[in-house]
Design an enzyme around this catalytic site. Structure first.
Site, PDB file in Angstrom:
ATOM      1  N   LYS A   1      -5.500 -36.971  27.554  1.00 33.25           N
ATOM      2  CA  LYS A   1      -4.728 -37.705  26.547  1.00 33.25           C
ATOM      3  C   LYS A   1      -4.833 -37.096  25.155  1.00 33.25           C
ATOM      4  O   LYS A   1      -5.742 -36.320  24.862  1.00 33.25           O
ATOM      5  CB  LYS A   1      -5.141 -39.185  26.547  1.00 33.25           C
ATOM      6  CG  LYS A   1      -4.474 -39.922  27.710  1.00 33.25           C
ATOM      7  CD  LYS A   1      -4.687 -41.412  27.697  1.00 33.25           C
ATOM      8  CE  LYS A   1      -3.953 -42.008  28.912  1.00 33.25           C
ATOM      9  NZ  LYS A   1      -4.289 -43.421  29.122  1.00 33.25           N
TER      10      LYS A   1
ATOM     11  N   ARG B   1      -9.850 -42.937  35.860  1.00 29.60           N
ATOM     12  CA  ARG B   1      -8.545 -42.435  36.302  1.00 29.60           C
ATOM     13  C   ARG B   1      -8.350 -41.032  35.725  1.00 29.60           C
ATOM     14  O   ARG B   1      -8.432 -40.859  34.511  1.00 29.60           O
ATOM     15  CB  ARG B   1      -7.457 -43.384  35.801  1.00 29.60           C
ATOM     16  CG  ARG B   1      -6.039 -43.016  36.193  1.00 29.60           C
ATOM     17  CD  ARG B   1      -5.065 -44.057  35.619  1.00 29.60           C
ATOM     18  NE  ARG B   1      -3.683 -43.735  35.912  1.00 29.60           N
ATOM     19  CZ  ARG B   1      -2.945 -42.904  35.184  1.00 29.60           C
ATOM     20  NH1 ARG B   1      -3.452 -42.322  34.108  1.00 29.60           N
ATOM     21  NH2 ARG B   1      -1.698 -42.657  35.526  1.00 29.60           N
TER      22      ARG B   1
HETATM   23  C1  8Y7 Z   1      -3.158 -45.206  32.022  1.00 33.23           C
HETATM   24  C2  8Y7 Z   1      -2.474 -45.745  33.122  1.00 33.23           C
HETATM   25  C3  8Y7 Z   1      -1.294 -44.135  32.252  1.00 33.23           C
HETATM   26  C4  8Y7 Z   1      -4.419 -45.765  31.680  1.00 33.23           C
HETATM   27  C5  8Y7 Z   1      -4.133 -47.284  33.547  1.00 33.23           C
HETATM   28  C6  8Y7 Z   1      -1.388 -40.896  31.163  1.00 33.23           C
HETATM   29  C7  8Y7 Z   1      -0.284 -45.322  34.247  1.00 33.23           C
HETATM   30  C8  8Y7 Z   1      -0.445 -41.943  30.737  1.00 33.23           C
HETATM   31  N1  8Y7 Z   1      -2.413 -44.186  31.503  1.00 33.23           N
HETATM   32  N2  8Y7 Z   1      -2.942 -46.764  33.884  1.00 33.23           N
HETATM   33  N3  8Y7 Z   1      -1.299 -45.073  33.243  1.00 33.23           N
HETATM   34  N4  8Y7 Z   1      -4.857 -46.803  32.471  1.00 33.23           N
HETATM   35  N5  8Y7 Z   1      -4.648 -48.296  34.258  1.00 33.23           N
HETATM   36  O1  8Y7 Z   1      -1.613 -40.000  30.300  1.00 33.23           O
HETATM   37  O2  8Y7 Z   1      -5.078 -45.400  30.717  1.00 33.23           O
HETATM   38  O3  8Y7 Z   1      -1.913 -40.865  32.270  1.00 33.23           O
HETATM   39  S1  8Y7 Z   1       0.068 -43.047  32.027  1.00 33.23           S
END
Ligand code: 8Y7
Length: 281
Positions: free
Chosen positions: A222, A257
């Site tokens: 990010k 994640r």
């Molecule tokens: C997150 C996410 C994204 C996060 C959860 C990216 C779908 C942007 N970020 N879901 N999603 N937490 N739970 O850079 O921080 O991955 S999308």
């Protein structure tokens, strides 16, 4: 001892777990619909499980700052064939990254076992569908809407404000009849937050333990990493991401994640070994 039941596939949260990201969008490696992209997604899923992924998060709509919304049909066309193919072959639970009630339902019918909703079930019909489907849900905090959320985010106290929002969404879920055992929380790094907000959320991540639910974090690649490290490009943010993953786990994160499964799984295992060694004394 927390065990998540993801439609029959389980995840034991007594140690921190890794969620591998599988984007099925035209601006990633494929668009999901045809055979070639289905095979490519399956390949990628196999590789991530081999590298240590405990869950796979499949999404067909980019939620990056500035991204445009996609139609329901488009999202379904991208992800449903991929979810079916992966669920049939891969033993780990599949999480569906969506905020649309119809997509949640179709994805779980196709084999997904967890709903990852950056809108925390605020869209029309989402609470009711999540209750009926009976799978765990990750409720994420976002201030504003993806297109404009990074314009000028404001908080009184970012941790208290995010906590209050998550508590209100937990209450909405409980009122709908979704049991507590099915809920996960996420402060939503980068979703309507300045760099300072993101750094404070990570530094004080242990404050979310007051809500007594498993915490998921997504910091992988990010912009907060780019912002700290002299604006390094996305493909060079792994070391920064590992530092954040380790700090999150030390502050109680249950699931990390990430795009970079192997390195993150190793960093998290190492951090957890140090933490767990206290139990031997
Ligand atoms: C997150 C996410 C994204 C996060 C959860 C990216 C779908 C942007 N970020 N879901 N999603 N937490 N739970 O850079 O921080 O991955 S999308």
């Amino acid at each position: 001892m927390t065990i998540l039941d993801c439609a029959g596939k389980t995840v034991d949260l007594t140690r921190p777990r890794i969620m591998g990201i599988l984007n099925v969008t035209p601006d990633s490696f494929s668009d999901g619909g045809d055979f070639v992209s289905r095979e490519a997604a399956l390949e990628r899923a196999r590789a991530m499980v081999e590298e240590g992924a405990d869950l796979l998060d499949i999404g067909g709509e980019s939620t990056r700052p500035g991204a445009l919304a996609v139609s329901e049909q488009e999202e379904l066309d991208r992800i449903i064939p991929v979810i079916q193919a992966i669920a049939a072959e891969i033993p780990v639970p599949i999480s569906v990254d969506t905020n649309k009630a119809v997509v949640m339902r179709e994805a779980v019918m196709a084999g997904a076992g967890l709903i990852n909703d950056v809108m925390a079930l605020r869209d029309e019909g989402a609470l009711a569908v999540a209750k009926t489907l009976g799978v765990p849900v990750c409720l994420m905090h976002m201030q504003g809407q993806p297109r404009t959320m990074q314009k000028n985010p404001q908080y009184q106290d970012v941790v208290s404000d995010v906590t209050a929002f998550l508590q209100s969404r937990v209450n909405a879920c409980l009122a709908e009849g979704i049991p507590r055992e099915r809920l996960l929380l996420d402060p939503g790094f980068g979703f309507g937050k300045s760099l300072q907000h993101n750094l404070t959320l990570l530094r004080q991540l242990d404050r979310f333990s007051e809500l007594q639910l498993p915490v998921l974090v997504g910091i992988s690649r990010k912009s907060m990493i780019g912002a700290v490290l002299d604006n390094i490009p996305v493909d060079q943010r792994l070391p920064g991401g590992l530092a954040c993953a380790v700090m999150a786990v030390e502050r109680g994160a249950a699931i990390v994640r990430t795009h970079d499964v192997k390195a993150t799984a190793e960093a998290v295992r190492m951090a957890h070994a140090v933490m767990a060694s206290a139990e031997q004394e």
